[in-house]
Design a protein around this motif. Structure first.
Motif, PDB file in Angstrom:
ATOM      1  N   ARG A   1      31.516 -35.629  93.267  1.00  0.00           N
ATOM      2  CA  ARG A   1      31.289 -35.160  94.631  1.00  0.00           C
ATOM      3  C   ARG A   1      30.548 -33.826  94.589  1.00  0.00           C
ATOM      4  O   ARG A   1      30.955 -32.884  93.926  1.00  0.00           O
ATOM      5  CB  ARG A   1      32.613 -35.014  95.370  1.00  0.00           C
ATOM      6  N   LEU A   2      29.436 -33.755  95.319  1.00  0.00           N
ATOM      7  CA  LEU A   2      28.619 -32.552  95.347  1.00  0.00           C
ATOM      8  C   LEU A   2      28.873 -31.701  96.582  1.00  0.00           C
ATOM      9  O   LEU A   2      28.900 -30.473  96.507  1.00  0.00           O
ATOM     10  CB  LEU A   2      27.126 -32.910  95.298  1.00  0.00           C
ATOM     11  N   ALA A   3      28.997 -32.340  97.729  1.00  0.00           N
ATOM     12  CA  ALA A   3      29.149 -31.602  98.982  1.00  0.00           C
ATOM     13  C   ALA A   3      29.611 -32.562 100.062  1.00  0.00           C
ATOM     14  O   ALA A   3      29.435 -33.773  99.947  1.00  0.00           O
ATOM     15  CB  ALA A   3      27.830 -30.939  99.395  1.00  0.00           C
ATOM     16  N   ARG A   4      30.171 -32.000 101.108  1.00  0.00           N
ATOM     17  CA  ARG A   4      30.578 -32.833 102.226  1.00  0.00           C
ATOM     18  C   ARG A   4      29.596 -32.683 103.371  1.00  0.00           C
ATOM     19  O   ARG A   4      28.873 -31.679 103.479  1.00  0.00           O
ATOM     20  CB  ARG A   4      31.985 -32.462 102.699  1.00  0.00           C
ATOM     21  N   SER A   5      29.552 -33.682 104.207  1.00  0.00           N
ATOM     22  CA  SER A   5      28.748 -33.619 105.422  1.00  0.00           C
ATOM     23  C   SER A   5      29.413 -34.490 106.467  1.00  0.00           C
ATOM     24  O   SER A   5      29.784 -35.628 106.185  1.00  0.00           O
ATOM     25  CB  SER A   5      27.316 -34.114 105.149  1.00  0.00           C
ATOM     26  N   ARG A   6      29.583 -33.935 107.653  1.00  0.00           N
ATOM     27  CA  ARG A   6      30.096 -34.753 108.750  1.00  0.00           C
ATOM     28  C   ARG A   6      28.955 -35.559 109.358  1.00  0.00           C
ATOM     29  O   ARG A   6      27.785 -35.202 109.241  1.00  0.00           O
ATOM     30  CB  ARG A   6      30.718 -33.863 109.824  1.00  0.00           C
TER      31      ARG A   6
ATOM     32  N   GLU B   1      32.752 -41.473 110.875  1.00  0.00           N
ATOM     33  CA  GLU B   1      32.805 -41.624 109.423  1.00  0.00           C
ATOM     34  C   GLU B   1      31.903 -40.573 108.767  1.00  0.00           C
ATOM     35  O   GLU B   1      30.782 -40.335 109.190  1.00  0.00           O
ATOM     36  CB  GLU B   1      32.333 -43.026 109.058  1.00  0.00           C
ATOM     37  N   GLY B   2      32.414 -39.929 107.712  1.00  0.00           N
ATOM     38  CA  GLY B   2      31.673 -38.859 107.066  1.00  0.00           C
ATOM     39  C   GLY B   2      30.556 -39.360 106.163  1.00  0.00           C
ATOM     40  O   GLY B   2      30.312 -40.560 106.031  1.00  0.00           O
ATOM     41  N   ALA B   3      29.850 -38.394 105.557  1.00  0.00           N
ATOM     42  CA  ALA B   3      28.719 -38.727 104.681  1.00  0.00           C
ATOM     43  C   ALA B   3      28.731 -37.794 103.483  1.00  0.00           C
ATOM     44  O   ALA B   3      27.807 -37.017 103.281  1.00  0.00           O
ATOM     45  CB  ALA B   3      27.406 -38.618 105.442  1.00  0.00           C
ATOM     46  N   GLU B   4      29.783 -37.853 102.696  1.00  0.00           N
ATOM     47  CA  GLU B   4      29.871 -36.987 101.530  1.00  0.00           C
ATOM     48  C   GLU B   4      28.776 -37.332 100.522  1.00  0.00           C
ATOM     49  O   GLU B   4      28.371 -38.481 100.385  1.00  0.00           O
ATOM     50  CB  GLU B   4      31.242 -37.109 100.876  1.00  0.00           C
ATOM     51  N   LEU B   5      28.328 -36.316  99.800  1.00  0.00           N
ATOM     52  CA  LEU B   5      27.265 -36.492  98.812  1.00  0.00           C
ATOM     53  C   LEU B   5      27.865 -36.634  97.420  1.00  0.00           C
ATOM     54  O   LEU B   5      28.735 -35.838  97.018  1.00  0.00           O
ATOM     55  CB  LEU B   5      26.323 -35.290  98.840  1.00  0.00           C
TER      56      LEU B   5
ATOM     57  N   LEU C   1      23.386 -28.164  91.655  1.00  0.00           N
ATOM     58  CA  LEU C   1      23.253 -28.561  93.054  1.00  0.00           C
ATOM     59  C   LEU C   1      24.403 -28.025  93.888  1.00  0.00           C
ATOM     60  O   LEU C   1      24.201 -27.533  95.012  1.00  0.00           O
ATOM     61  CB  LEU C   1      23.205 -30.086  93.164  1.00  0.00           C
ATOM     62  N   ARG C   2      25.605 -28.085  93.350  1.00  0.00           N
ATOM     63  CA  ARG C   2      26.759 -27.583  94.108  1.00  0.00           C
ATOM     64  C   ARG C   2      26.632 -26.091  94.386  1.00  0.00           C
ATOM     65  O   ARG C   2      26.970 -25.620  95.477  1.00  0.00           O
ATOM     66  CB  ARG C   2      28.049 -27.875  93.330  1.00  0.00           C
ATOM     67  N   ARG C   3      26.132 -25.342  93.406  1.00  0.00           N
ATOM     68  CA  ARG C   3      25.931 -23.900  93.647  1.00  0.00           C
ATOM     69  C   ARG C   3      24.864 -23.670  94.713  1.00  0.00           C
ATOM     70  O   ARG C   3      25.008 -22.799  95.573  1.00  0.00           O
ATOM     71  CB  ARG C   3      25.526 -23.207  92.341  1.00  0.00           C
ATOM     72  N   SER C   4      23.789 -24.450  94.661  1.00  0.00           N
ATOM     73  CA  SER C   4      22.710 -24.278  95.634  1.00  0.00           C
ATOM     74  C   SER C   4      23.155 -24.649  97.043  1.00  0.00           C
ATOM     75  O   SER C   4      22.783 -23.982  98.014  1.00  0.00           O
ATOM     76  CB  SER C   4      21.498 -25.126  95.231  1.00  0.00           C
ATOM     77  N   PHE C   5      23.940 -25.710  97.175  1.00  0.00           N
ATOM     78  CA  PHE C   5      24.377 -26.146  98.498  1.00  0.00           C
ATOM     79  C   PHE C   5      25.468 -25.246  99.056  1.00  0.00           C
ATOM     80  O   PHE C   5      25.569 -25.054 100.275  1.00  0.00           O
ATOM     81  CB  PHE C   5      24.886 -27.591  98.450  1.00  0.00           C
ATOM     82  N   GLY C   6      26.313 -24.688  98.186  1.00  0.00           N
ATOM     83  CA  GLY C   6      27.405 -23.824  98.626  1.00  0.00           C
ATOM     84  C   GLY C   6      28.653 -24.619  98.971  1.00  0.00           C
ATOM     85  O   GLY C   6      28.648 -25.844  99.045  1.00  0.00           O
TER      86      GLY C   6
END
Length: 309
Positions: free
Chosen positions: A157-162, A262-266, A287-292
Motif C-alpha cells: 500500500r502506497l497511499a490512500r484516496s477517497r 468505495e475508496g481507491a487506495e494505491l 513514492l510514499r515519501r513523495s506522496f506524504g
C-alpha cells in the motif's frame, strides 16, 4: 554460447506479444531484438518462435525453453539485486506500469526524486489504463488504485484516496442537489467505462449500497471525467487524486448523499520472489515519501511534501 541478452529478448517478446512491443519496452531498435532472437536460436540449434506477418507463436522448443529462460532471468536479477543490496548500491533495469491519469498528474515529481536518489537504476514507465497482469505482463511492478486480489502477487500500500461524488456549482444550480442516494438515479452520471457503471457506497451495518445513475458520458479516462464534471455535464464519482485542486478552487463541489463511496487506495503490486524485489521496495518507499502521509491530495492545504534530500 547462449548470451543473456538473447534470453532477455526472447522472454520479453513472448510476454509483450510482439517484437515491436518488446523493443519498445527494452528501449532498443526492433532490428536489434530480432537479431538477438535469431542469435539465441542459432546458439540453441532450434527455432523458438514461429514468426508470421500477423502474430508470433511459440514452437514446441519455445514452450519447453520459456520457463527455463524465465528462471534464468529471475536468478540473474536476484543475484544482481543481492550483490547491489550488499554494497548499498542498486542498479539495473526497473520496469513499471501505471494508470495514465494518475501518472500524468502525480508521477513526474515523484520519479524525479527517486532517480536522484538511485541514479544507477534504469527506470522504464509505461502508462496504460487497461488491466496489466503484474505476474505475466512483462513489468517488474504495477501501480494500481483498488484492491489487488491475486495470490501470485505482493501488494504494498502506497497511499490512500477517497472517492467523492462531485459536480460543478452550475450543474447543481440547474438540476438541484441530491440529498439521498435514491435521488442520484435521476441525475446525469459521468461514468468510467473500465469499471462497472454502478456507484458503490458503504451503508453502516448494511454492507454495500449500489446506485445505477443514468449515463450522460462513458469514458475510460478519469481526467476527461473530471473535465466533463467541471463543464457541468453531470455528476462524477472520482478519486481525490484527480479532483483535489478542482475542489480547492471551487470548480467542483462535493455531492453529499450521506454515504461513503468505495475508496481507491494505491498499491504497488509485484510477483512473489521477484528478482528485482530490492529495487521495487525502494521505489515504493520513495513514492510514499513523495506522496506524504496523508497524501497531499487528501490534505486541505494542497501543499506537496518536499522531495529534497
Amino acid at each position: 554460447m547462449m548470451k543473456l541478452d538473447g534470453v532477455v529478448a526472447f522472454v520479453m517478446t513472448v510476454e509483450a506479444g510482439s517484437i515491436s512491443r518488446a523493443a519498445q519496452r527494452l528501449g532498443l531498435a526492433k532490428s536489434v531484438v530480432s537479431e538477438r532472437l535469431a542469435e539465441l536460436e542459432r546458439s540453441l540449434g532450434t527455432t523458438l518462435i514461429q514468426r508470421s506477418t500477423r502474430r508470433l507463436s511459440l514452437t514446441a522448443s519455445g514452450e519447453t525453453f520459456l520457463p527455463r529462460a524465465q528462471r534464468i532471468l529471475r536468478e540473474a536479477e536476484e543475484a544482481t539485486s543481492e550483490l547491489a543490496a550488499r554494497s548499498g548500491k542498486l542498479a539495473g533495469p526497473l520496469r513499471i506500469s501505471a494508470p495514465v491519469g494518475f501518472g500524468i498528474l502525480h508521477l513526474g515529481p515523484a520519479l524525479g526524486a527517486f532517480l536522484r536518489d538511485y541514479p544507477d537504476i534504469d527506470l522504464s514507465l509505461e502508462l496504460d489504463d487497461n488491466f496489466v497482469d503484474a505476474a505475466t505482463g512483462g513489468f517488474d511492478a504495477v501501480l494500481r488504485h483498488g484492491a489487488v486480489g491475486d495470490g501470485r502477487l505482493i501488494a504494498r500500500r502506497l497511499a490512500r484516496s477517497r472517492r467523492l461524488l462531485v459536480a460543478s456549482p452550475g450543474y447543481m444550480e440547474r438540476h438541484g442537489t441530491p440529498r439521498v442516494p435514491e435521488e442520484l438515479e435521476r441525475h446525469r452520471g459521468l461514468l468510467y467505462s473500465n469499471r462497472t457503471g454502478d456507484w458503490r457506497f458503504s451503508a453502516p451495518g448494511q454492507g454495500w449500497s449500489v446506485i445505477r445513475p443514468r449515463a450522460a458520458l462513458r469514458v475510460n479516462s478519469g481526467l476527461i471525467m473530471r473535465d466533463a464534471a467541471i463543464e457541468g455535464l453531470g455528476i462524477a464519482l472520482l478519486p481525490t487524486f484527480f479532483i483535489h485542486e478542482a475542489l480547492a478552487n471551487g470548480a467542483l463541489v462535493e455531492v453529499d448523499v450521506g454515504l461513503q463511496a468505495e475508496g481507491a487506495e494505491l498499491f504497488l503490486a509485484y510477483p512473489k520472489d521477484h528478482g528485482a524485489a530490492a529495487k521495487i521496495r525502494v521505489f515504493g518507499d520513495s513514492l510514499r515519501r513523495s506522496f506524504g502521509s496523508p497524501p497531499y491530495w487528501e490534505r486541505r492545504d494542497l501543499e506537496k511534501p518536499s522531495t529534497d534530500t
